[in-house]
Design an enzyme around this catalytic site. Structure first.
Site, short mmCIF file in Angstrom:
data_model
loop_
_atom_site.label_atom_id
_atom_site.label_comp_id
_atom_site.label_asym_id
_atom_site.label_seq_id
_atom_site.Cartn_x
_atom_site.Cartn_y
_atom_site.Cartn_z
N HIS A 1 0.84 -1.20 0.00
CA HIS A 1 0.00 0.00 0.00
C HIS A 1 0.88 1.24 0.00
CE1 HIS A 1 -3.58 2.45 0.73
NE2 HIS A 1 -2.85 3.13 1.60
N SER A 2 0.63 2.15 -0.94
CA SER A 2 1.32 3.43 -1.04
C SER A 2 2.83 3.20 -1.16
CB SER A 2 0.95 4.32 0.15
OG SER A 2 1.31 5.66 -0.08
N MET A 3 3.66 3.71 -0.25
CA MET A 3 5.10 3.43 -0.31
C MET A 3 5.36 1.93 -0.41
SD MET A 3 7.97 4.07 2.64
CE MET A 3 9.59 3.30 2.54
#
Length: 250
Positions: A94-96
């Site tokens: 998720h994300s990074m």
């Protein structure tokens, strides 16, 4: 087999199951550790073992200095994953965590530890330009941008000490993501599922669609109602979708 908790280890087993036939490795977003996925343990079926990735400077690696180099983070994670190929595995980032996941995939190309399915969430395709780099902003402005992106759970915002603790970690993580140069020549050798939030102001649908460029096999995109952290409220539905794909692997 990964250690349940071991200082210095980039991988931690969150939920072990004697009936596991599939391993799900979860890569957390900026500022977070694998405990963000603890509740998933209650939603996963018995055939799934849940493992969380631990970045330097948090949780069981809190004594280590923070890293501002995404490549170095991915090197360490890939090295440890490569040592365990005893069952099929899938990655969720998720994300990074999506960027770290992508870099780890590149390093595992040709390895028997390469994932059988990859799930990327709220992360733009790496060949697309970043809307605005945040890592160099002054503290007050950096904090305001993170609040605007829903980067802090309410319980953290209500505790100034937690905000002060989290800001250096978040700045290091944003630096790692925003200064990294991706090598984009290796397509994904497994099915690629991409998820995002309908009101995410930084990771729009077209930036998620960009991952189709890296899909060597099948590609799917699902948009959930919500912002960058849509998964906080849509956790049960998201995990259910992931499990339906994992069931095909066991």
């Amino acid at each position: 087999m990964f250690a349940e908790t071991l200082s210095g280890m980039p991988l931690r087993t969150i939920r072990r199951s004697p009936r596991a036939t599939v391993r799900l490795l979860c890569f957390p977003p900026a500022g977070a550790g694998p405990s963000i996925f603890n509740e998933w343990a209650n939603l996963l079926p018995e055939f799934v073992e849940l493992v969380g990735v631990v970045y330097p400077g948090r949780e069981c690696r809190s004594a280590e200095p923070l890293s501002r180099d995404l490549g170095i983070i991915a090197d360490s994670v890939a090295e440890h994953i490569a040592r365990s190929d005893d069952m099929p595995c899938a990655f969720f980032g998720h994300s990074m965590g999506g960027y770290v996941c992508f870099e780890v995939m590149q390093r595992l190309a040709g390895s028997t530890a390469y994932p059988d399915h990859v799930f990327l969430s709220a992360v733009p395709a790496p060949h697309m330009p970043v809307p605005e780099k945040l890592h160099g902003l002054p503290d007050s402005q950096f904090f305001r941008e993170l609040v605007r992106l829903e980067g802090f759970p309410q319980e953290v915002l209500n505790t100034p000490e937690l905000v002060r603790y989290a800001l250096p970690i978040l700045r290091a993580d944003f630096t790692a993501c925003e200064t990294h140069r991706f090598k984009l020549h290796v397509p994904c050798r497994c099915p690629l599922s991409v998820y995002g939030g309908s009101t995410d102001i930084r990771v729009t649908r077209d930036r998620l669609e960009g991952w189709r460029h890296f899909a060597g096999l099948s590609f799917s995109l699902r948009i959930f109602e919500g912002g960058h952290f849509y998964l906080r409220k849509r956790q049960t539905e998201l995990v259910g979708l992931i499990c339906s794909e994992l069931a095909r692997m066991g």
